[in-house]
Design an enzyme around this catalytic site. Structure first.
Site, PDB file in Angstrom:
ATOM      1  N   CYS A 106       0.818  -1.202   0.000  1.00  0.00           N
ATOM      2  CA  CYS A 106       0.000   0.000   0.000  1.00  0.00           C
ATOM      3  C   CYS A 106       0.861   1.266   0.000  1.00  0.00           C
ATOM      4  O   CYS A 106       1.599   1.520  -0.925  1.00  0.00           O
ATOM      5  CB  CYS A 106      -0.988  -0.050   1.167  1.00  0.00           C
ATOM      6  N   HIS A 107       0.812   2.070   1.067  1.00  0.00           N
ATOM      7  CA  HIS A 107       1.581   3.308   1.167  1.00  0.00           C
ATOM      8  C   HIS A 107       2.995   3.077   1.713  1.00  0.00           C
ATOM      9  O   HIS A 107       3.800   4.009   1.753  1.00  0.00           O
ATOM     10  CB  HIS A 107       0.852   4.314   2.068  1.00  0.00           C
TER      11      HIS A 107
END
Length: 180
Positions: A106-107
């Site tokens: 994800c991030h």
């Protein structure tokens, strides 16, 4: 194998911590929660507070070489806090310098960008990071999971919680091969 799961004290996406953690346990590994502070971390379900988890080790007090691999869970705030902590960034960079496998979802690649370890690599992430990855010299792809073996170690990346099954299978396979 001991696997470090690096998180900030607040902001980790709970499912991106708990599912890879459980997958490591199920595969016979020893997951270790490493954070920038001792005590508990606060996980989130998107923007809502979720559960808390006890920290096992504090970054800066435990060397990267005591782990066979590193998992970086996402959440928007988690990697943003980590990339602002010099000890966390140095810890991540050590895994690359030592040729140990790393997995990020994800991030989480924001921390990789800050550690200056994406240059020449192909990775995926939450789509909003694509420009940051490209600006750091990496190539961004929109894939469920990507395994990059360019450089001294393997890097496994995924885009989002919907990719967790593929992410867990890929990172466990890569970590097992790297350990043998």
């Amino acid at each position: 194998m001991r696997i470090a799961f690096l998180t900030a004290p607040e902001g980790v996406e709970q499912v991106e911590l708990t599912e890879p953690w459980q997958a490591a346990v199920d595969a016979g590994h020893e997951p270790v929660l490493v954070s920038t502070e001792s005590g508990e971390i606060q996980a989130f379900d998107h923007l809502d507070k979720a559960d808390t988890f006890m920290v096992d080790e504090v970054v800066g007090e435990v060397p990267a070489e005591s782990f066979g691999g590193l998992v970086l869970p996402g959440g928007v705030a988690n990697p943003d806090f980590l990339r602002a902590d010099d000890r966390a960034v140095a810890f991540v960079k050590e895994f690359f310098e030592q040729g140990r496998p790393v997995a990020a979802i994800c991030h989480a690649p924001w921390t990789l960008v800050e550690a200056d370890v994406v240059r020449g690599r192909v990775l995926t992430s939450w789509p909003s990071l694509r420009t940051d990855i490209r600006n750091a010299g990496g190539s961004w792809v929109d894939e469920q999971v990507n395994i990059c073996d360019h450089g001294p170690n393997k890097l496994v990346t995924s885009r989002k919680p919907d990719d967790l099954k593929a992410f867990c299978e890929a990172y466990l396979d890569v970590f097992a091969k790297e350990a043998s």
